[in-house]
Design a protein around this motif. Structure first.
Motif, PDB file in Angstrom:
ATOM      1  N   GLU A   1      26.294  17.258  37.244  1.00 19.51           N
ATOM      2  CA  GLU A   1      24.955  17.853  37.377  1.00 19.51           C
ATOM      3  C   GLU A   1      24.389  17.597  38.767  1.00 19.51           C
ATOM      4  O   GLU A   1      23.779  18.486  39.368  1.00 19.51           O
ATOM      5  N   ARG A   2      24.576  16.376  39.270  1.00 20.82           N
ATOM      6  CA  ARG A   2      24.086  16.066  40.622  1.00 20.82           C
ATOM      7  C   ARG A   2      24.791  16.930  41.659  1.00 20.82           C
ATOM      8  O   ARG A   2      24.161  17.425  42.601  1.00 20.82           O
ATOM      9  N   ALA A   3      26.095  17.118  41.480  1.00 26.89           N
ATOM     10  CA  ALA A   3      26.851  17.939  42.419  1.00 26.89           C
ATOM     11  C   ALA A   3      26.386  19.394  42.362  1.00 26.89           C
ATOM     12  O   ALA A   3      26.264  20.055  43.397  1.00 26.89           O
ATOM     13  N   ALA A   4      26.101  19.886  41.134  1.00 23.83           N
ATOM     14  CA  ALA A   4      25.641  21.267  40.987  1.00 23.83           C
ATOM     15  C   ALA A   4      24.271  21.458  41.632  1.00 23.83           C
ATOM     16  O   ALA A   4      24.022  22.469  42.295  1.00 23.83           O
ATOM     17  N   ARG A   5      23.378  20.467  41.443  1.00 26.00           N
ATOM     18  CA  ARG A   5      22.055  20.560  42.079  1.00 26.00           C
ATOM     19  C   ARG A   5      22.174  20.550  43.601  1.00 26.00           C
ATOM     20  O   ARG A   5      21.499  21.317  44.289  1.00 26.00           O
ATOM     21  N   ALA A   6      23.030  19.668  44.111  1.00 26.25           N
ATOM     22  CA  ALA A   6      23.219  19.602  45.566  1.00 26.25           C
ATOM     23  C   ALA A   6      23.786  20.908  46.104  1.00 26.25           C
ATOM     24  O   ALA A   6      23.365  21.397  47.161  1.00 26.25           O
ATOM     25  N   GLU A   7      24.707  21.509  45.337  1.00 27.98           N
ATOM     26  CA  GLU A   7      25.299  22.780  45.754  1.00 27.98           C
ATOM     27  C   GLU A   7      24.252  23.893  45.747  1.00 27.98           C
ATOM     28  O   GLU A   7      24.210  24.728  46.654  1.00 27.98           O
ATOM     29  N   ALA A   8      23.396  23.887  44.704  1.00 29.45           N
ATOM     30  CA  ALA A   8      22.347  24.904  44.623  1.00 29.45           C
ATOM     31  C   ALA A   8      21.345  24.743  45.762  1.00 29.45           C
ATOM     32  O   ALA A   8      20.898  25.727  46.364  1.00 29.45           O
TER      33      ALA A   8
ATOM     34  N   ALA B   1      21.949  23.410  48.662  1.00 31.20           N
ATOM     35  CA  ALA B   1      22.613  23.828  49.899  1.00 31.20           C
ATOM     36  C   ALA B   1      22.650  25.350  50.005  1.00 31.20           C
ATOM     37  O   ALA B   1      22.450  25.916  51.092  1.00 31.20           O
ATOM     38  N   ALA B   2      22.894  26.021  48.866  1.00 35.70           N
ATOM     39  CA  ALA B   2      22.927  27.483  48.870  1.00 35.70           C
ATOM     40  C   ALA B   2      21.548  28.053  49.202  1.00 35.70           C
ATOM     41  O   ALA B   2      21.434  29.024  49.964  1.00 35.70           O
ATOM     42  N   ASN B   3      20.493  27.451  48.636  1.00 37.43           N
ATOM     43  CA  ASN B   3      19.135  27.922  48.928  1.00 37.43           C
ATOM     44  C   ASN B   3      18.790  27.715  50.401  1.00 37.43           C
ATOM     45  O   ASN B   3      18.149  28.571  51.033  1.00 37.43           O
ATOM     46  N   HIS B   4      19.216  26.557  50.923  1.00 38.97           N
ATOM     47  CA  HIS B   4      18.957  26.287  52.342  1.00 38.97           C
ATOM     48  C   HIS B   4      19.683  27.293  53.223  1.00 38.97           C
ATOM     49  O   HIS B   4      19.117  27.807  54.203  1.00 38.97           O
TER      50      HIS B   4
ATOM     51  N   PHE C   1      19.606  32.166  56.595  1.00 36.34           N
ATOM     52  CA  PHE C   1      20.074  33.540  56.811  1.00 36.34           C
ATOM     53  C   PHE C   1      18.909  34.508  56.911  1.00 36.34           C
ATOM     54  O   PHE C   1      18.863  35.364  57.801  1.00 36.34           O
ATOM     55  N   LEU C   2      17.937  34.364  55.973  1.00 38.78           N
ATOM     56  CA  LEU C   2      16.787  35.264  55.987  1.00 38.78           C
ATOM     57  C   LEU C   2      15.951  35.084  57.252  1.00 38.78           C
ATOM     58  O   LEU C   2      15.443  36.056  57.818  1.00 38.78           O
TER      59      LEU C   2
END
Length: 206
Positions: free
Chosen positions: A144-151, A153-156, A161-162
């Motif tokens: 779960e911690r890894a998934a949150r960190a990945e999410a 990072a993706a949002n960042h 990009f935007l």
């Protein structure tokens, strides 16, 4: 008569005890033991009497078992308790809690060991299940911690990009806006169609 009665009571208590009770020679041979010892170890009385306690002890537990017995004989300790594994005749393991003391003769010399043996396999299995559950829970938390960190990072990355895209899009529009304003200032009396066109460019380029 009282002595015989006392011995009879002792024998009955010894034989019918729910835990294993054994007299073991100083060199580790099984001398006398109750039926519970046979039930726990899986050996018959005849088979067990041909063995030593080290013979049926799991290889990983032998050193500590022998070391404690040696300390007991040396008089360094009065008794000891430990948890270890016996290997049954079929190769299966049984966890036991063993408490050992030494019986002395009239000259106060060690005569034999007295061992009380309790089967703790069910408790060990329960502890193992608890450990497995705790390990699985920690693995889930890690995932779960890894998934949150990945999410995150993706949002960042998306925000970067935007922001970059917005900058790239606004840069040419800024040039258009600048030139449109210059044209408005240079030709304030331009024809209506040209003036309206410049106004539209200015408004939409902001």
């Amino acid at each position: 008569e009282q002595l015989r009665a006392s011995e009879a009571r002792y024998r009955e208590s010894f034989d019918s005890a729910a835990v294993g009770i054994a007299h073991v020679s100083l060199d580790g041979r099984w001398l006398h033991f109750n039926e519970a010892v046979c039930d726990i170890t899986g050996y018959s009385q005849e088979a067990l009497q041909r063995l030593t306690f080290i013979d049926i002890t799991h290889a990983e537990d032998r050193d500590v078992s022998q070391a404690q017995a040696d300390r007991l004989l040396a008089g360094e300790i009065q008794s000891y308790s430990l948890e270890k594994r016996y290997v049954r005749p079929d190769g299966s393991l049984v966890w036991v809690h063993v408490t050992v003391s030494v019986s002395r003769d009239a000259a106060d010399q060690p005569a034999h060991f007295i061992a009380v043996i309790q089967d703790i396999s069910e408790r060990k299995e329960f502890e193992e299940r608890i450990q497995n559950l705790l390990h699985e829970r920690e693995q889930r938390r890690g995932a779960e911690r890894a998934a949150r960190a990945e999410a995150e990072a993706a949002n960042h990355l998306k925000d970067e990009f935007l922001a970059t895209l917005s900058h790239e899009l606004r840069t040419p529009l800024s040039n258009v806006l600048t030139w449109s304003r210059l044209l408005q200032q240079k030709y304030p009396n331009a024809e209506d169609v040209l003036r309206r066109g410049l106004n539209v460019i200015v408004e939409n380029a902001r």
